[in-house]
Motif scaffolding. Structure first.
Motif, PDB file in Angstrom:
ATOM      1  N   GLN A  34      -8.428  -3.566  -6.685  1.00 46.44           N
ATOM      2  CA  GLN A  34      -8.687  -4.147  -5.364  1.00 46.44           C
ATOM      3  C   GLN A  34     -10.090  -3.819  -4.878  1.00 46.44           C
ATOM      4  O   GLN A  34     -10.731  -4.635  -4.220  1.00 46.44           O
ATOM      5  N   ALA A  35     -10.572  -2.633  -5.217  1.00 48.86           N
ATOM      6  CA  ALA A  35     -11.903  -2.213  -4.787  1.00 48.86           C
ATOM      7  C   ALA A  35     -13.007  -2.867  -5.608  1.00 48.86           C
ATOM      8  O   ALA A  35     -14.143  -2.973  -5.148  1.00 48.86           O
ATOM      9  N   SER A  36     -12.671  -3.294  -6.811  1.00 52.18           N
ATOM     10  CA  SER A  36     -13.688  -3.861  -7.699  1.00 52.18           C
ATOM     11  C   SER A  36     -13.136  -5.069  -8.446  1.00 52.18           C
ATOM     12  O   SER A  36     -12.366  -4.926  -9.396  1.00 52.18           O
ATOM     13  N   SER A  37     -13.571  -6.231  -8.034  1.00 54.11           N
ATOM     14  CA  SER A  37     -13.163  -7.435  -8.765  1.00 54.11           C
ATOM     15  C   SER A  37     -13.737  -7.410 -10.179  1.00 54.11           C
ATOM     16  O   SER A  37     -13.169  -8.007 -11.095  1.00 54.11           O
ATOM     17  N   THR A  38     -14.832  -6.688 -10.375  1.00 57.24           N
ATOM     18  CA  THR A  38     -15.426  -6.546 -11.703  1.00 57.24           C
ATOM     19  C   THR A  38     -14.464  -5.831 -12.637  1.00 57.24           C
ATOM     20  O   THR A  38     -14.240  -6.257 -13.774  1.00 57.24           O
ATOM     21  N   VAL A  39     -13.878  -4.723 -12.171  1.00 59.04           N
ATOM     22  CA  VAL A  39     -12.931  -3.973 -13.002  1.00 59.04           C
ATOM     23  C   VAL A  39     -11.688  -4.815 -13.282  1.00 59.04           C
ATOM     24  O   VAL A  39     -11.195  -4.848 -14.413  1.00 59.04           O
ATOM     25  N   ALA A  40     -11.188  -5.510 -12.281  1.00 57.53           N
ATOM     26  CA  ALA A  40     -10.013  -6.368 -12.481  1.00 57.53           C
ATOM     27  C   ALA A  40     -10.310  -7.439 -13.529  1.00 57.53           C
ATOM     28  O   ALA A  40      -9.492  -7.688 -14.424  1.00 57.53           O
ATOM     29  N   ARG A  41     -11.491  -8.048 -13.453  1.00 54.29           N
ATOM     30  CA  ARG A  41     -11.884  -9.064 -14.432  1.00 54.29           C
ATOM     31  C   ARG A  41     -12.042  -8.444 -15.818  1.00 54.29           C
ATOM     32  O   ARG A  41     -11.615  -9.019 -16.823  1.00 54.29           O
ATOM     33  N   GLY A  72      -0.681   3.274  -8.528  1.00 57.95           N
ATOM     34  CA  GLY A  72      -1.355   2.944  -7.267  1.00 57.95           C
ATOM     35  C   GLY A  72      -2.863   3.044  -7.377  1.00 57.95           C
ATOM     36  O   GLY A  72      -3.592   2.239  -6.780  1.00 57.95           O
ATOM     37  N   ARG A  73      -3.348   4.029  -8.144  1.00 55.79           N
ATOM     38  CA  ARG A  73      -4.798   4.149  -8.331  1.00 55.79           C
ATOM     39  C   ARG A  73      -5.355   2.984  -9.146  1.00 55.79           C
ATOM     40  O   ARG A  73      -6.455   2.504  -8.872  1.00 55.79           O
ATOM     41  N   ILE A  74      -4.591   2.519 -10.129  1.00 53.41           N
ATOM     42  CA  ILE A  74      -5.039   1.349 -10.896  1.00 53.41           C
ATOM     43  C   ILE A  74      -5.147   0.138  -9.977  1.00 53.41           C
ATOM     44  O   ILE A  74      -6.146  -0.586  -9.996  1.00 53.41           O
ATOM     45  N   VAL A  75      -4.133  -0.069  -9.161  1.00 52.00           N
ATOM     46  CA  VAL A  75      -4.142  -1.195  -8.218  1.00 52.00           C
ATOM     47  C   VAL A  75      -5.297  -1.045  -7.238  1.00 52.00           C
ATOM     48  O   VAL A  75      -6.046  -2.001  -6.985  1.00 52.00           O
ATOM     49  N   ARG A 127     -10.332  12.357  -7.983  1.00 52.12           N
ATOM     50  CA  ARG A 127     -11.606  11.758  -7.577  1.00 52.12           C
ATOM     51  C   ARG A 127     -11.335  10.510  -6.750  1.00 52.12           C
ATOM     52  O   ARG A 127     -10.353   9.809  -6.952  1.00 52.12           O
ATOM     53  N   PRO A 128     -12.228  10.203  -5.831  1.00 50.31           N
ATOM     54  CA  PRO A 128     -12.052   8.988  -5.023  1.00 50.31           C
ATOM     55  C   PRO A 128     -12.225   7.723  -5.873  1.00 50.31           C
ATOM     56  O   PRO A 128     -12.892   7.740  -6.908  1.00 50.31           O
ATOM     57  N   ILE A 129     -11.638   6.658  -5.399  1.00 51.14           N
ATOM     58  CA  ILE A 129     -11.712   5.369  -6.105  1.00 51.14           C
ATOM     59  C   ILE A 129     -13.162   4.957  -6.337  1.00 51.14           C
ATOM     60  O   ILE A 129     -13.484   4.395  -7.383  1.00 51.14           O
ATOM     61  N   ALA A 130     -14.055   5.256  -5.411  1.00 49.80           N
ATOM     62  CA  ALA A 130     -15.468   4.893  -5.581  1.00 49.80           C
ATOM     63  C   ALA A 130     -16.061   5.541  -6.829  1.00 49.80           C
ATOM     64  O   ALA A 130     -16.844   4.914  -7.550  1.00 49.80           O
TER      65      ALA A 130
END
Length: 114
Positions: free
Chosen positions: A69-76, A62-65, A22-25
């Motif tokens: 990168q695509a979502s600062s919410t997920v990183a937080r 790479g998908r985790i990274v 599935r795409p990162i989105a």
């Protein structure tokens, strides 16, 4: 209680990151709706399973990274989740490698929801 819906959602997140179908989105939508502790634990389980040298490590990690990168919410969420008491309990009581995917998801979802 069985928490089947929650377990399916957690397995779906883990599988999307692991399989890369599935795409990162799409992964972002699921991850942003998850509990921060779940996000952290799923990331940690995948990092442990797909250590450097594993043939699929580049794709999975790479998908985790890419997701962070695509979502600062997920990183937080992942950073916040690391401090959650359930994550501390899990890491003091278990090894990521001792549980397969289903055992891992069942255990953490039951602990998070119970």
């Amino acid at each position: 209680m069985s928490f089947e819906f929650e377990k399916r959602a957690a397995r779906h997140l883990l599988t999307m990151l692991e399989d890369g179908t599935r795409p990162i989105a799409d992964i972002r939508v699921v991850a942003e709706d998850a509990d921060p502790a779940l996000v952290y634990l799923v990331f940690a389980w995948l990092r442990d399973r797909y250590h450097p040298g594993h043939s699929a490590a580049e794709g999975v990690l790479g998908r985790i990274v890419a997701l962070c990168q695509a979502s600062s919410t997920v990183a937080r969420m992942a950073r916040e989740g690391e401090k959650d008491a359930i994550c501390v309990w899990f890491e003091e009581s278990y090894s990521y490698r001792q549980l397969d995917r289903d055992e891992f998801i069942d255990l953490i979802v039951e602990k998070l929801e119970g």
